[in-house]
Write an enzyme that holds these catalytic residues in place. Structure first.
Site, PDB file in Angstrom:
ATOM      1  N   GLU A 193       0.983  -0.955  -0.028  1.00  0.00           N
ATOM      2  CA  GLU A 193       0.591   0.099  -0.008  1.00  0.00           C
ATOM      3  C   GLU A 193       0.993   1.277  -0.226  1.00  0.00           C
ATOM      4  O   GLU A 193       1.855   1.451   1.024  1.00  0.00           O
ATOM      5  CB  GLU A 193      -0.582  -0.349   1.339  1.00  0.00           C
ATOM      6  CG  GLU A 193      -1.816  -0.372   0.697  1.00  0.00           C
ATOM      7  CD  GLU A 193      -2.996  -0.939   2.708  1.00  0.00           C
ATOM      8  OE1 GLU A 193      -3.728  -1.823   2.780  1.00  0.00           O
ATOM      9  OE2 GLU A 193      -2.515  -0.670   2.608  1.00  0.00           O
ATOM     10  N   LYS A 251       2.855   4.434   0.990  1.00  0.00           N
ATOM     11  CA  LYS A 251       2.436   4.912   2.792  1.00  0.00           C
ATOM     12  C   LYS A 251       2.646   6.717   2.154  1.00  0.00           C
ATOM     13  O   LYS A 251       3.193   6.893   1.643  1.00  0.00           O
ATOM     14  CB  LYS A 251       4.219   4.836   3.212  1.00  0.00           C
ATOM     15  CG  LYS A 251       4.219   5.710   4.448  1.00  0.00           C
ATOM     16  CD  LYS A 251       5.463   4.769   5.327  1.00  0.00           C
ATOM     17  CE  LYS A 251       5.627   5.133   6.689  1.00  0.00           C
ATOM     18  NZ  LYS A 251       5.446   6.462   6.449  1.00  0.00           N
ATOM     19  N   ARG A 297      -2.194  10.250  10.406  1.00  0.00           N
ATOM     20  CA  ARG A 297      -3.233   8.922  10.479  1.00  0.00           C
ATOM     21  C   ARG A 297      -3.963   9.283  11.294  1.00  0.00           C
ATOM     22  O   ARG A 297      -4.548  10.064  12.435  1.00  0.00           O
ATOM     23  CB  ARG A 297      -2.221   7.839  11.115  1.00  0.00           C
ATOM     24  CG  ARG A 297      -3.006   6.034  11.294  1.00  0.00           C
ATOM     25  CD  ARG A 297      -1.811   5.631  12.274  1.00  0.00           C
ATOM     26  NE  ARG A 297      -2.423   3.812  12.133  1.00  0.00           N
ATOM     27  CZ  ARG A 297      -1.984   2.814  12.188  1.00  0.00           C
ATOM     28  NH1 ARG A 297       0.031   2.883  12.071  1.00  0.00           N
ATOM     29  NH2 ARG A 297      -2.494   2.010  12.305  1.00  0.00           N
ATOM     30  N   ARG A 355      -2.937   9.607  16.107  1.00  0.00           N
ATOM     31  CA  ARG A 355      -2.235   8.386  16.684  1.00  0.00           C
ATOM     32  C   ARG A 355      -1.324   8.251  18.221  1.00  0.00           C
ATOM     33  O   ARG A 355      -1.675   7.207  18.490  1.00  0.00           O
ATOM     34  CB  ARG A 355      -1.009   8.180  15.934  1.00  0.00           C
ATOM     35  CG  ARG A 355      -0.055   7.594  16.123  1.00  0.00           C
ATOM     36  CD  ARG A 355       1.423   7.154  15.653  1.00  0.00           C
ATOM     37  NE  ARG A 355       2.261   6.625  15.656  1.00  0.00           N
ATOM     38  CZ  ARG A 355       3.760   6.065  14.825  1.00  0.00           C
ATOM     39  NH1 ARG A 355       3.777   6.140  13.705  1.00  0.00           N
ATOM     40  NH2 ARG A 355       4.450   5.428  15.657  1.00  0.00           N
ATOM     41  N   GLU A 360      -5.180   7.502   6.366  1.00  0.00           N
ATOM     42  CA  GLU A 360      -4.393   8.294   6.065  1.00  0.00           C
ATOM     43  C   GLU A 360      -4.535   9.763   5.607  1.00  0.00           C
ATOM     44  O   GLU A 360      -5.187  10.142   4.446  1.00  0.00           O
ATOM     45  CB  GLU A 360      -2.802   8.531   5.671  1.00  0.00           C
ATOM     46  CG  GLU A 360      -1.747   8.885   5.883  1.00  0.00           C
ATOM     47  CD  GLU A 360      -1.033   8.530   7.369  1.00  0.00           C
ATOM     48  OE1 GLU A 360      -0.053   9.470   7.406  1.00  0.00           O
ATOM     49  OE2 GLU A 360      -1.454   7.687   8.034  1.00  0.00           O
ATOM     50  N   PHE A 369      -7.525   3.021   4.747  1.00  0.00           N
ATOM     51  CA  PHE A 369      -6.430   1.426   4.521  1.00  0.00           C
ATOM     52  C   PHE A 369      -7.314   0.352   5.615  1.00  0.00           C
ATOM     53  O   PHE A 369      -6.399  -1.052   5.189  1.00  0.00           O
ATOM     54  CB  PHE A 369      -5.182   1.945   4.812  1.00  0.00           C
ATOM     55  CG  PHE A 369      -4.452   2.785   6.090  1.00  0.00           C
ATOM     56  CD1 PHE A 369      -4.861   1.617   7.684  1.00  0.00           C
ATOM     57  CD2 PHE A 369      -4.220   3.601   6.096  1.00  0.00           C
ATOM     58  CE1 PHE A 369      -3.759   2.514   8.186  1.00  0.00           C
ATOM     59  CE2 PHE A 369      -3.720   4.259   7.407  1.00  0.00           C
ATOM     60  CZ  PHE A 369      -3.803   3.313   8.755  1.00  0.00           C
ATOM     61  N   ARG A 377       3.496  -3.451  17.266  1.00  0.00           N
ATOM     62  CA  ARG A 377       4.716  -3.609  16.426  1.00  0.00           C
ATOM     63  C   ARG A 377       4.995  -4.407  16.093  1.00  0.00           C
ATOM     64  O   ARG A 377       5.913  -5.206  16.612  1.00  0.00           O
ATOM     65  CB  ARG A 377       5.777  -2.358  17.121  1.00  0.00           C
ATOM     66  CG  ARG A 377       6.289  -1.625  15.689  1.00  0.00           C
ATOM     67  CD  ARG A 377       7.466  -1.000  16.020  1.00  0.00           C
ATOM     68  NE  ARG A 377       7.276   0.249  16.702  1.00  0.00           N
ATOM     69  CZ  ARG A 377       7.267   1.406  15.929  1.00  0.00           C
ATOM     70  NH1 ARG A 377       7.197   1.351  14.634  1.00  0.00           N
ATOM     71  NH2 ARG A 377       6.800   2.463  16.649  1.00  0.00           N
TER      72      ARG A 377
END
Length: 590
Positions: free
Chosen positions: A258, A260, A265, A280, A309, A349, A425
């Site tokens: 995708e 970036k 965000r 975020r 985004e 997204f 993460r």
């Protein structure tokens, strides 16, 4: 429960730099706190989540000084002169914050004719809550009157911590992860249960609520905490790898790419006609982006949570505009005017919730398919994507993203286990930028923990700052470099304004400073900056990843340069130890 019991814990925390001791003090506090007060203890200590939308408890220092002046009969100028004088000194024996000053003042002027009733936690909390509601004409006077009443009944130590709380400068060296571990030990006698509590916090970002639920209903109730629309979900984050070849291998030979996008965000929540937007770092963006609210309102479903985004966008030319233009939208006033002047578009997204169903445990492929069925609004687009199975189309898609004005790409797993891991993460998402082909590759986000004063033409401002990464395992910040380049004169002045209120007289217990180098000034770890450098090197001076690759050596950034302040990130969102290690390993493969 007496407020002095809470203050006693603050004093203990303030006098240790050892994390295990801090956890012991917190466990002791939690165990003796009545169930009906446990959430209030957490809110007083950590602050209530900003996304809730309540006005801040905080009071500007000037108004607090004015209140102190009226309460103690000391001229405002004398208080300001004293603070200015001691803040310019580095002596450990000097008072450097307004709370300590008031505590000392209260000790000297303590009245003994009529002994006031002890303050309670409920009394202090309810006073702060009442102060939140004051607005309009006469609101400052009412705030001053409420604060003066608390100070009048407070002991010297209580007065100190009341002022620190009202100023948002508690600085006892603890954050959410430390509190979560203390909760696990206090209520389950098993610190491994912190993972269950953290998972619940990832879905419902209100530690006061979670603490009370745990106190009342136990760990089983925490396991059953669900998504609630209007309550932000901690966002999933991406890892890094050095090459598309490595990325494809890591993701099972094929993946979704995708674009970036270079924007902000946003996590959007819709419940009927009520739309709320979160950043975020879990701050509300609802008022700043009324156009995005309208875009989301146009989606023909009653309940959903999605992420995208938000980018500055030229609608007439159908192309991206610089990220800096988006910053004009981060304001509280003249929103309708800037909305038209600085137009935006949301590239969606991910889908996290739809109807009455959570999509967190659905695969990427299923989430993406549902998302494409939903997005049919001109102000919204799905993030451009492509399934690839070899390096060449990967590189081609990357090149196209750069040509179209994006930062790079996000590679996402399309395997059956490609779920949305809230707050994690991991390698289900891997970011890749064109700059990764350079030596260091990506920029690094560092928490500023100290500074040296400037010399020569930079006298009177900070000439260099010390940056630290976040170590999740120890909930601490490890220094990795001193940044002295990349600053303009305007930026240095901005840094003075930002960091002066964060100055502390002794090392924050969550910060590990460099060996043999002591900054001129220490800061509470609050502000994140973006930094670029030439490469990552081994260093005996800095504490980041110390001993990971060589005994008595950590990792340092060579020739670090300041890029920008990251207002959209919390300290715990900074580059982590694991990320820095991965970047060092990637660098050495080139």
């Amino acid at each position: 429960m007496k407020y002095l019991d809470l203050v006693s814990t603050y004093e203990k925390l303030d006098n240790t730099t050892k994390r295990l001791e801090m956890i012991d003090h917190l466990v002791e506090l939690i165990k003796k706190t009545p169930t009906d007060l446990i959430d209030k203890i957490f809110y007083l200590t950590l602050g209530e989540p900003s996304w809730i939308g309540k006005p801040e408890i905080g009071m500007a220092e000037k108004l607090a000084i004015k209140t102190i002046s009226a309460s103690f009969g000391i001229p405002v100028k004398k208080i300001e002169s004293h603070l200015k004088k001691v803040r310019g000194l580095s002596s450990e024996n000097r008072t450097t914050d307004l709370g300590s000053f008031v505590g000392t003042l209260k000790g000297k002027k303590q009245m003994t004719l009529i002994k006031p009733k002890p303050l309670t936690v409920s009394q202090v909390y309810s006073t702060f809550e009442k102060m939140r509601t004051f607005s309009g004409s006469g609101s400052q006077e009412r705030k001053m009157k409420s604060l003066a009443s608390l100070l009048g009944n407070a002991s010297p130590k209580e007065a100190k911590w009341i002022i620190r709380t009202i100023e948002g400068k508690l600085r006892v060296g603890i954050a959410e992860m430390t509190m979560i571990e203390a909760l696990a030990i206090a209520f389950t006698d098993d610190k491994t249960n912190k993972e269950i509590i953290e998972n619940a916090y990832n879905l419902r970002c209100d530690l006061g609520y979670i603490a009370k639920e745990l106190a009342v209903n136990g760990i089983k109730a925490i396991k059953n905490i669900k998504i609630q629309i209007g309550n932000p979900i901690r966002m999933m984050l991406a890892q890094r790898l050095a090459t598309p070849e490595e990325i494809l291998e890591k993701l099972g030979g094929k993946c979704a790419l995708e674009y970036k996008y270079d924007g902000i965000r946003i996590q959007a929540h819709k419940n009927e006609d009520k739309i709320v937007l979160f950043s975020r770092n879990l701050e509300s963006l609802t008022e700043q982006f009324p156009d995005v609210r309208e875009y989301i309102k146009g989606i023909n479903v009653n309940q959903l949570i999605l992420e995208g985004e938000c980018v500055a966008y030229d609608i007439t030319k159908n192309k991206f505009k610089p990220f800096q233009e988006l910053m004009h939208r981060r304001r509280k006033y003249d929103i309708d005017k800037v909305k038209e002047q600085f137009r935006v578009k949301l590239f969606v997204f991910d889908l996290l919730f739809l109807g009455r169903k959570s999509y967190l445990n659905e695969s990427y492929v299923k989430r993406r398919k549902e998302l494409e069925n939903l997005i049919k609004n001109n102000g919204l687009s799905t993030a451009k994507n492509l399934i690839v199975e070899s390096p060449k189309p990967f590189y081609d898609f990357l090149d196209n993203s750069i040509k179209d004005g994006c930062e790079g790409v996000i590679a996402k797993s399309i395997q059956i286990d490609s779920i949305y891991k809230a707050g994690a993460r991991g390698f289900l998402w891997i970011k890749y930028k064109h700059s990764y082909q350079e030596n260091l590759g990506d920029s690094i986000d560092l928490v500023v923990v100290g500074a040296n004063m400037g010399r020569g033409k930079w006298a009177g401002v900070y000439g260099a700052v010390f940056g630290a990464i976040y170590d999740k395992d120890t909930d601490s910040f490890k220094t990795t470099c001193k940044i002295a380049s990349g600053f303009t004169e305007d930026v240095l002045k901005t840094l003075m304004d930002l960091f002066d209120p964060l100055r502390i007289k002794k090392q924050d217990p969550r910060v590990e400073l460099p060996k043999e180098i002591k900054p001129d000034v220490l800061f509470s770890p609050n502000i994140v900056i973006e930094v670029r450098g030439d490469e990552i090197t081994l260093s005996p001076t800095y504490s980041a990843a110390f001993g990971e690759f060589k005994e008595n050596a950590g990792l340092s950034i060579r020739f670090p340069r300041f890029i920008q302040i990251r207002k959209d990130k919390n300290p715990e969102d900074a580059t982590t130890t694991d990320e820095l290690i991965q970047m060092f390993q990637n660098q050495n493969k080139k």
